[in-house]
Design an enzyme around this catalytic site. Structure first.
Site: not given
Length: 71
Positions: A51, A53-56
């Site tokens: 989601s 958070h994972c992408l950042t």
């Protein structure tokens, strides 16, 4: 773990096209009165196993080589 990202003048918030999105956005706005709350449709990210958070997450400037991982 919260799945939102606090940045300079805003908070990026994942949304999932469900009624609870509005509740979450309103709640976060009360917590971060001086920041803009920016909803991000995160359903495509969930389909890929993560989601917002994972992408950042940070990526190292120099990738680790397999030999550097040996103990």
């Amino acid at each position: 773990m919260p799945n939102f990202l606090i940045i300079n003048d805003a908070v990026l918030v994942p949304t999932y096209r469900v009624p609870e999105d509005k509740v979450a956005l309103n709640t976060l706005q009360t917590c971060f009165k001086n920041r803009k709350i920016i909803p991000i449709d995160s359903r495509p990210f969930i389909e890929q196993g993560g989601s917002l958070h994972c992408l950042t997450m940070q990526i190292a400037a120099t990738p680790l080589s397999p030999s550097s991982l040996e103990i």
